[in-house]
Write a protein that holds these residues in place. Structure first.
Motif, short mmCIF file in Angstrom:
data_model
loop_
_atom_site.label_atom_id
_atom_site.label_comp_id
_atom_site.label_asym_id
_atom_site.label_seq_id
_atom_site.Cartn_x
_atom_site.Cartn_y
_atom_site.Cartn_z
N LEU A 243 -0.94 -9.49 4.84
CA LEU A 243 -0.07 -10.14 3.86
C LEU A 243 0.27 -9.24 2.68
O LEU A 243 1.24 -9.49 1.96
N ASP A 244 -0.49 -8.15 2.48
CA ASP A 244 -0.13 -7.26 1.38
C ASP A 244 1.11 -6.42 1.70
O ASP A 244 1.57 -5.64 0.87
N ALA A 245 1.68 -6.57 2.91
CA ALA A 245 2.95 -5.94 3.22
C ALA A 245 4.11 -6.63 2.51
O ALA A 245 5.19 -6.05 2.35
N ILE A 246 3.90 -7.88 2.09
CA ILE A 246 4.97 -8.70 1.51
C ILE A 246 4.97 -8.55 -0.01
O ILE A 246 3.92 -8.59 -0.65
N THR A 247 6.13 -8.38 -0.58
CA THR A 247 6.27 -8.10 -2.00
C THR A 247 5.52 -9.12 -2.86
O THR A 247 5.75 -10.34 -2.75
N ASN A 248 4.60 -8.60 -3.68
CA ASN A 248 3.86 -9.39 -4.66
C ASN A 248 3.07 -10.56 -4.08
O ASN A 248 2.71 -11.50 -4.80
N MET A 249 2.76 -10.51 -2.79
CA MET A 249 1.92 -11.55 -2.20
C MET A 249 0.50 -11.43 -2.74
O MET A 249 -0.05 -10.32 -2.76
N PRO A 250 -0.12 -12.51 -3.19
CA PRO A 250 -1.51 -12.43 -3.63
C PRO A 250 -2.40 -11.97 -2.48
O PRO A 250 -2.50 -12.64 -1.44
N SER A 251 -3.01 -10.82 -2.64
CA SER A 251 -3.81 -10.23 -1.57
C SER A 251 -4.78 -9.23 -2.19
O SER A 251 -4.72 -8.94 -3.39
N SER A 252 -5.65 -8.69 -1.35
CA SER A 252 -6.64 -7.75 -1.86
C SER A 252 -6.01 -6.43 -2.29
O SER A 252 -6.63 -5.66 -3.01
N ALA A 253 -4.78 -6.15 -1.82
CA ALA A 253 -4.09 -4.92 -2.21
C ALA A 253 -2.61 -5.23 -2.42
O ALA A 253 -1.74 -4.66 -1.77
N ALA A 254 -2.33 -6.15 -3.34
CA ALA A 254 -0.96 -6.60 -3.57
C ALA A 254 -0.07 -5.44 -3.98
O ALA A 254 -0.50 -4.49 -4.64
N THR A 255 1.22 -5.50 -3.59
CA THR A 255 2.13 -4.41 -3.87
C THR A 255 3.45 -4.92 -4.43
O THR A 255 3.94 -5.98 -4.01
N ALA A 256 4.02 -4.17 -5.36
CA ALA A 256 5.36 -4.48 -5.86
C ALA A 256 6.42 -3.91 -4.93
O ALA A 256 7.56 -4.37 -4.93
N ALA A 257 6.04 -2.89 -4.16
CA ALA A 257 6.98 -2.23 -3.24
C ALA A 257 6.69 -2.68 -1.82
O ALA A 257 6.17 -1.93 -0.99
N GLY A 258 7.00 -3.95 -1.55
CA GLY A 258 6.76 -4.50 -0.23
C GLY A 258 8.05 -4.95 0.42
O GLY A 258 9.15 -4.56 0.03
N ILE A 259 7.92 -5.80 1.43
CA ILE A 259 9.09 -6.29 2.14
C ILE A 259 9.28 -7.77 1.84
O ILE A 259 8.35 -8.46 1.43
N PRO A 260 10.48 -8.31 2.03
CA PRO A 260 10.70 -9.74 1.80
C PRO A 260 9.96 -10.59 2.84
O PRO A 260 9.80 -10.17 4.00
N LEU A 261 9.55 -11.77 2.44
CA LEU A 261 8.91 -12.70 3.37
C LEU A 261 9.81 -12.98 4.56
O LEU A 261 9.34 -13.08 5.70
N LEU A 262 11.12 -13.10 4.35
CA LEU A 262 12.03 -13.38 5.45
C LEU A 262 12.00 -12.29 6.51
O LEU A 262 12.13 -12.57 7.71
N ASP A 263 11.81 -11.05 6.10
CA ASP A 263 11.70 -9.96 7.08
C ASP A 263 10.39 -10.06 7.85
O ASP A 263 10.33 -9.76 9.04
N ALA A 264 9.33 -10.48 7.17
CA ALA A 264 8.05 -10.68 7.87
C ALA A 264 8.18 -11.80 8.89
O ALA A 264 7.62 -11.71 10.00
N LEU A 265 8.91 -12.86 8.55
CA LEU A 265 9.14 -13.95 9.49
C LEU A 265 9.93 -13.46 10.70
O LEU A 265 9.65 -13.84 11.85
N ARG A 266 10.92 -12.61 10.45
CA ARG A 266 11.71 -12.06 11.55
C ARG A 266 10.84 -11.23 12.48
O ARG A 266 10.96 -11.31 13.71
N TYR A 267 9.98 -10.43 11.90
CA TYR A 267 9.04 -9.62 12.70
C TYR A 267 8.17 -10.50 13.59
O TYR A 267 8.06 -10.27 14.80
N VAL A 268 7.56 -11.52 13.01
CA VAL A 268 6.68 -12.40 13.79
C VAL A 268 7.46 -13.11 14.89
O VAL A 268 7.03 -13.16 16.05
N TYR A 269 8.62 -13.64 14.54
CA TYR A 269 9.40 -14.39 15.53
C TYR A 269 9.80 -13.50 16.71
O TYR A 269 9.63 -13.88 17.87
N ARG A 270 10.32 -12.33 16.42
CA ARG A 270 10.81 -11.48 17.51
C ARG A 270 9.67 -11.01 18.41
O ARG A 270 9.81 -10.98 19.63
N LEU A 271 8.55 -10.61 17.83
CA LEU A 271 7.43 -10.17 18.67
C LEU A 271 6.88 -11.33 19.49
O LEU A 271 6.54 -11.17 20.67
#
Length: 351
Positions: free
Chosen positions: A271-299
């Motif tokens: 989840l730390d791949a997603i922009t500003n998601m609360p996580s153990s290594a949160a990042t400002a330079a991440g990807i949008p949640l919608l892109d993460a959803l697209r990744y999960v759906y397609r795989l």
């Protein structure tokens, strides 16, 4: 000591906010009524669930030992609770009802609980104990022909999941991981940063690709180890910064490689791949949640996926406080679960 702390109807009803004229997922999905005294009872319950039409088993791992053993922040121990509070209150309708879903509960990690003052070696020894617990709990799910959706804990739990999947299928596993970190660090003792390198060394991992890898958050040694294994990646910068290819083009390539491997597929998402998601290594330079959803759906939709693993969510790490963290992690994980289930239910790939 029970293997699993069940998420019973009582827990569901505690979280539900029913409304007249509506039906929530929590009112339609299945749970276990009580804890299991032995593995045989657990196995029998899973087989019964499969016979009754269950396909997806949601299970939590409430621990942050792995991130702390990797010299990171704690907080990854509460993502399951945050997620279920949101998930059970989604609508049950024509797009998704709960008839295929079992919320099993959380692994009982109390016997390997460690305090905040333990040294790194002790934490890494504790992760090895956790690995065995994950394998013990997940192997029967795979063997029953069910698909686990695993929430919470550090990304160290990828090792146990991959090992359990290999044991059940008698095949190495192809893992795709949306993550700024490859988690292919040296095998210096178990922690959240080397689950995949340990899985590769043990023979559980047969193919590995990292999507969204950050070019400056992985050491040169890690890159070399990943290349030596035959692993591959699309970097965050190549897709979202330099725009050398689109996300869909990258996913086309990944799906092709996974299909060519002819292996069972693990969908991993830190989840730390997603922009500003609360996580153990949160990042400002991440990807949008919608892109993460697209990744999960397609795989899920285009490969022989065997499970979804959503790691490192840490509600207490939200800058606005725990309540805000519960909402953001809970809503995000719930959307990711929905994307996986929709993808799997629409999947026609038989590999």
């Amino acid at each position: 000591m029970p293997l699993l702390l069940p998420f019973t109807d009582h827990e569901v009803n505690t979280l539900l906010s029913p409304r007249s004229g509506e039906q929530k997922l929590g009112q339609t999905l299945s749970t276990f009524p009580c804890a299991f005294d032995d593995i045989a009872s657990y196995v029998a319950a899973l087989e019964q669930a499969k016979a009754q039409g269950i396909r997806f088993v949601i299970i939590g791992i409430g621990e942050d030992i792995g991130p702390r053993a990797n010299l990171g922040r704690g907080g990854a121990n509460d993502a399951f609770n945050a997620s279920m509070a949101q998930f059970v209150n989604l609508q049950a309708n024509r797009f998704l009802d709960g008839s295929q879903i079992l919320i099993a509960g959380q692994l009982d990690t109390s016997a390997i609980h460690v305090g905040s003052d333990l040294n790194t070696d002790a934490l890494r020894n504790a992760v090895e104990q956790l690995d065995e617990l994950v394998i013990q709990a997940l192997s029967p799910i795979f063997s029953a022909g069910l698909e686990p959706i695993v929430i919470g804990g550090g990304h160290n739990n990828a090792f146990g999941l991959l090992t359990a999947a290999k044991q059940a299928t008698a095949k190495k596993v192809a893992a795709v991981n949306l993550d700024p970190h490859s988690d292919f660090r040296p095998r210096e003792g178990r922690h959240s940063g080397n689950g995949f390198s340990y899985a590769a060394a043990s023979g559980a991992l047969g193919f590995y690709h990292v999507l969204g890898l950050h070019e400056l958050k992985n050491s040169e040694q890690t890159f070399a180890q990943l290349e030596a294994f035959g692993g591959s990646w699309h970097s965050l910068q190549s897709i979202w910064v330099r725009q050398e290819l689109s996300l869909n083009q990258a996913l086309d390539e990944i799906v092709g490689m996974v299909k060519d491997s002819q292996l069972p597929v693990a969908i991993e998402l830190d989840l730390d791949a997603i922009t500003n998601m609360p996580s153990s290594a949160a990042t400002a330079a991440g990807i949008p949640l919608l892109d993460a959803l697209r990744y999960v759906y397609r795989l899920a939709n285009e490969t022989g996926a065997h499970y979804l693993h959503l790691a490192e969510g840490a509600p207490q790490c939200h800058a606005a406080g725990v309540d805000a963290g519960y909402r953001e992690v809970g809503q995000s994980v719930s959307e990711l679960i929905f994307a996986y289930i929709q993808g799997r239910n629409a999947c026609q790939y038989l590999g």
